[in-house]
Design a protein around this motif. Structure first.
Motif, PDB file in Angstrom:
ATOM      1  N   GLY A 196       0.809  -1.210   0.000  1.00 21.58           N
ATOM      2  CA  GLY A 196       0.000   0.000   0.000  1.00 21.58           C
ATOM      3  C   GLY A 196       0.844   1.262   0.000  1.00 21.58           C
ATOM      4  N   VAL A 197       1.945   1.265   0.738  1.00 22.97           N
ATOM      5  CA  VAL A 197       2.856   2.409   0.741  1.00 22.97           C
ATOM      6  C   VAL A 197       3.358   2.680  -0.675  1.00 22.97           C
ATOM      7  N   ALA A 198       3.824   1.632  -1.341  1.00 23.89           N
ATOM      8  CA  ALA A 198       4.333   1.775  -2.704  1.00 23.89           C
ATOM      9  C   ALA A 198       3.235   2.246  -3.659  1.00 23.89           C
ATOM     10  N   PHE A 199       2.039   1.709  -3.503  1.00 25.24           N
ATOM     11  CA  PHE A 199       0.935   2.083  -4.386  1.00 25.24           C
ATOM     12  C   PHE A 199       0.586   3.557  -4.232  1.00 25.24           C
ATOM     13  N   ASP A 211       7.673  10.006 -13.691  1.00 26.75           N
ATOM     14  CA  ASP A 211       7.671   8.672 -14.294  1.00 26.75           C
ATOM     15  C   ASP A 211       8.244   7.665 -13.294  1.00 26.75           C
ATOM     16  N   ASP A 212       7.472   6.612 -12.974  1.00 27.36           N
ATOM     17  CA  ASP A 212       7.938   5.605 -12.008  1.00 27.36           C
ATOM     18  C   ASP A 212       9.303   5.049 -12.380  1.00 27.36           C
ATOM     19  N   THR A 213       9.508   4.804 -13.662  1.00 24.80           N
ATOM     20  CA  THR A 213      10.736   4.136 -14.115  1.00 24.80           C
ATOM     21  C   THR A 213      11.953   5.057 -14.092  1.00 24.80           C
ATOM     22  N   LYS A 214      11.727   6.347 -13.842  1.00 21.65           N
ATOM     23  CA  LYS A 214      12.839   7.299 -13.744  1.00 21.65           C
ATOM     24  C   LYS A 214      12.975   7.861 -12.337  1.00 21.65           C
ATOM     25  N   ALA A 215      12.209   7.311 -11.410  1.00 19.75           N
ATOM     26  CA  ALA A 215      12.174   7.841 -10.044  1.00 19.75           C
ATOM     27  C   ALA A 215      13.129   7.096  -9.121  1.00 19.75           C
ATOM     28  N   THR A 216      13.463   7.752  -8.013  1.00 21.03           N
ATOM     29  CA  THR A 216      14.313   7.153  -6.985  1.00 21.03           C
ATOM     30  C   THR A 216      13.609   7.223  -5.633  1.00 21.03           C
ATOM     31  N   ALA A 217      13.987   6.313  -4.733  1.00 18.13           N
ATOM     32  CA  ALA A 217      13.380   6.288  -3.400  1.00 18.13           C
ATOM     33  C   ALA A 217      14.412   5.925  -2.348  1.00 18.13           C
ATOM     34  N   ILE A 218      14.226   6.484  -1.154  1.00 18.48           N
ATOM     35  CA  ILE A 218      15.033   6.173   0.019  1.00 18.48           C
ATOM     36  C   ILE A 218      14.093   5.645   1.093  1.00 18.48           C
ATOM     37  N   ILE A 219      14.477   4.537   1.724  1.00 17.74           N
ATOM     38  CA  ILE A 219      13.588   3.895   2.693  1.00 17.74           C
ATOM     39  C   ILE A 219      14.285   3.746   4.040  1.00 17.74           C
ATOM     40  N   GLN A 220      13.703   4.353   5.069  1.00 17.84           N
ATOM     41  CA  GLN A 220      14.241   4.217   6.415  1.00 17.84           C
ATOM     42  C   GLN A 220      13.447   3.139   7.133  1.00 17.84           C
ATOM     43  N   GLY A 221      14.110   2.036   7.450  1.00 20.43           N
ATOM     44  CA  GLY A 221      13.432   0.887   8.049  1.00 20.43           C
ATOM     45  C   GLY A 221      13.300  -0.226   7.031  1.00 20.43           C
ATOM     46  N   PHE A 222      13.773  -1.419   7.397  1.00 25.47           N
ATOM     47  CA  PHE A 222      13.709  -2.541   6.457  1.00 25.47           C
ATOM     48  C   PHE A 222      13.077  -3.751   7.125  1.00 25.47           C
ATOM     49  N   ASN A 224       9.047  -5.405   8.023  1.00 25.74           N
ATOM     50  CA  ASN A 224       7.981  -5.869   7.134  1.00 25.74           C
ATOM     51  C   ASN A 224       7.519  -4.780   6.172  1.00 25.74           C
ATOM     52  N   VAL A 225       7.283  -3.572   6.693  1.00 27.60           N
ATOM     53  CA  VAL A 225       6.760  -2.486   5.859  1.00 27.60           C
ATOM     54  C   VAL A 225       7.808  -2.013   4.859  1.00 27.60           C
ATOM     55  N   GLY A 226       8.999  -1.680   5.366  1.00 26.14           N
ATOM     56  CA  GLY A 226      10.035  -1.137   4.496  1.00 26.14           C
ATOM     57  C   GLY A 226      10.492  -2.107   3.427  1.00 26.14           C
ATOM     58  N   SER A 227      10.638  -3.380   3.779  1.00 26.85           N
ATOM     59  CA  SER A 227      11.125  -4.355   2.798  1.00 26.85           C
ATOM     60  C   SER A 227      10.104  -4.582   1.689  1.00 26.85           C
ATOM     61  N   HIS A 228       8.829  -4.691   2.048  1.00 25.31           N
ATOM     62  CA  HIS A 228       7.811  -4.903   1.020  1.00 25.31           C
ATOM     63  C   HIS A 228       7.566  -3.639   0.196  1.00 25.31           C
ATOM     64  N   ALA A 229       7.707  -2.470   0.816  1.00 25.69           N
ATOM     65  CA  ALA A 229       7.608  -1.231   0.046  1.00 25.69           C
ATOM     66  C   ALA A 229       8.741  -1.161  -0.970  1.00 25.69           C
ATOM     67  N   ALA A 230       9.950  -1.531  -0.534  1.00 28.58           N
ATOM     68  CA  ALA A 230      11.106  -1.516  -1.434  1.00 28.58           C
ATOM     69  C   ALA A 230      10.916  -2.502  -2.582  1.00 28.58           C
ATOM     70  N   PHE A 231      10.452  -3.697  -2.260  1.00 25.17           N
ATOM     71  CA  PHE A 231      10.256  -4.719  -3.284  1.00 25.17           C
ATOM     72  C   PHE A 231       9.210  -4.275  -4.313  1.00 25.17           C
ATOM     73  N   THR A 232       8.080  -3.736  -3.833  1.00 29.34           N
ATOM     74  CA  THR A 232       7.012  -3.328  -4.745  1.00 29.34           C
ATOM     75  C   THR A 232       7.428  -2.124  -5.579  1.00 29.34           C
ATOM     76  N   LEU A 233       8.107  -1.166  -4.954  1.00 22.46           N
ATOM     77  CA  LEU A 233       8.587  -0.007  -5.719  1.00 22.46           C
ATOM     78  C   LEU A 233       9.556  -0.452  -6.810  1.00 22.46           C
ATOM     79  N   SER A 234      10.439  -1.388  -6.470  1.00 16.52           N
ATOM     80  CA  SER A 234      11.386  -1.907  -7.467  1.00 16.52           C
ATOM     81  C   SER A 234      10.644  -2.566  -8.626  1.00 16.52           C
ATOM     82  N   ARG A 235       9.574  -3.284  -8.296  1.00 14.94           N
ATOM     83  CA  ARG A 235       8.776  -3.924  -9.335  1.00 14.94           C
ATOM     84  C   ARG A 235       8.114  -2.890 -10.250  1.00 14.94           C
ATOM     85  N   TYR A 236       7.773  -1.734  -9.681  1.00 15.54           N
ATOM     86  CA  TYR A 236       7.193  -0.657 -10.482  1.00 15.54           C
ATOM     87  C   TYR A 236       8.241   0.046 -11.343  1.00 15.54           C
TER      88      TYR A 236
END
Length: 420
Positions: A196-199, A211-222, A224-236
């Motif tokens: 949901g965070v990634a969405f 553009d999602d494919t040209k964007a960057t993200a920084i995640i504090q916390g890895f 359950n929330v941070g790891s799945h947000a990172a994984f989903t964002l990477s998929r996007y």
């Protein structure tokens, strides 16, 4: 008790946010007071026998903010810094979150002051079972439904289910959510909050023309929330340039391989030492240039000291209460950061918990695709409601989200009336 709660910085912060939204809504004072203060604050002692043979007494808490719209819903956390004030603040935020998402719940939260990292599996099980036993008079599928939070997981929920069901004389899967799938948990629940965070980040990117494919993200916390947000964002297609946890922070402007990092963390218990990135100071990582900054750990990490230095386009609150009121004022004055407030950004977890509860009551299981599709539909609706309310009334996204949630609770309070 009011003074005790207000002495806690996290509860004071939640109250400040509430007062600001309530002022905008011009709530009648009687309804305002009933909305603000929790219905029940429960404190229990939780004695267990440690593996050494010694007996140790822990303190456990459960706060039920309101039951006006349905049973309370909220996580159970095991952490050394758990306090009654913190739990009460989290229960309040959960109340507005459920109302904003249109879920038939009030807000709840619980915790035990302990360090699960220093406890064996057996000790953790004993702690969970004893706490559940102490909570039996106050919980139930139509009263209070717990879920995993910091320091707890699906196994914790399985133990709670077993204790409650044993006392009931039959299986009661709807007593908690976030259970293992084989114990009638829901497909998609584990990744729901991070997904949901990634969405919601992609919805914000859409508003900003990024553009999602040209964007960057920084995640504090890895976790359950941070790891799945990172994984989903990477998929996007979003490039993850920085990630931190309790062991340290890592940085790679070319992008961090999230799948490889997950393997590393599974082996070493932290992001520190990952060969695919360089170490960076955790505080410095927060103020590096990026399109999305995701605080997905503890409260109050974005504050007066770093708010003016942020270089993100979107601030997505994966954690509860990561931004202080002082930082909010700075961010609003800047006007160049799109805030996705916590009550919207991380609402995926409680929304899919609701789906799990419904499935348990119906004795019917949905597929992961059904769950995530329903989740995205509800998040899209809430996101648009908050965005348009903020734009129409020239207010911040946080005040808009809180005002919408508080308004729903206040309407029910006013309609039901005050029992003499």
């Amino acid at each position: 008790m009011k003074n005790d709660l207000m002495a806690n910085d996290v509860f004071k912060m939640a109250s400040t946010q509430f007062d600001r939204a309530a002022d905008y809504l011009d709530l009648d004072e009687s309804v305002r007071e009933r909305c603000k203060w929790p219905k029940r604050l429960i404190t229990v002692t939780v004695p267990i026998q440690r593996d050494s043979g010694e007996t140790e007494v822990f303190f456990g808490y459960r706060v039920q903010h309101h039951l006006s719209r349905g049973p309370v819903k909220g996580g159970l956390r095991f952490h050394p810094n758990v306090t009654l004030g913190e739990v009460a603040a989290l229960a309040m935020w959960m109340n507005w979150k459920c109302a904003l998402m249109g879920l038939p719940y009030g807000g709840g939260k619980g915790g035990i002051t302990c360090d699960p990292r220093t406890m064996s599996l057996k000790e953790t099980e004993n702690l969970t079972r004893r706490f559940t036993t102490e909570m039996l008079p106050f919980i139930g599928p139509e009263t209070d439904v717990m879920a995993p939070d910091m320091g707890t997981n699906a196994q914790t929920m399985a133990w709670i289910t077993d204790v409650y069901s044993t006392h009931a004389g039959h299986l009661v899967p709807s007593i908690v959510t976030g259970k293992p799938v084989e114990l009638l948990g829901s497909e998609g629940r584990n990744q729901a909050t991070g997904h949901g965070v990634a969405f919601t980040i992609t919805r914000a990117f859409n508003k900003l023309g990024i553009d999602d494919t040209k964007a960057t993200a920084i995640i504090q916390g890895f976790g359950n929330v941070g790891s799945h947000a990172a994984f989903t964002l990477s998929r996007y297609g979003v490039k993850i340039t920085g990630i931190s946890d309790v062991t340290g922070a890592i940085w790679n402007p070319k992008g961090i391989d999230v799948e490889e990092l997950v393997k590393h963390v599974a082996e070493t218990k932290g992001v520190k030492g990952f060969s695919g990135a360089e170490e960076i100071d955790p505080e410095e990582m927060l103020i590096q240039p990026c399109d999305a900054l995701v605080p997905a750990a503890l409260e109050r990490v974005i504050n007066k000291g770093n708010a003016a230095k942020l270089q993100c386009r979107v601030l997505a609150e994966g954690a509860n209460g990561p931004t202080t009121p002082g930082a909010d004022a700075i961010i609003e004055e800047r006007g160049d950061i799109f805030l996705i407030p916590d009550v919207l950004c991380n609402a995926g977890g409680v929304t899919v918990s609701y789906f799990e509860w419904v499935q348990n009551l119906q004795h019917y299981q949905w597929t992961e695709q059904e769950v995530l599709t329903k989740l995205e539909t509800m998040l899209e609706k809430a996101f648009e409601n908050v965005y348009h309310f903020a734009q129409t009334n020239n207010m911040s996204q946080r005040v808009a989200a809180l005002a919408l949630g508080i308004h729903e609770v206040a309407k029910v309070k006013a309609t039901r009336g005050l029992f003499p």
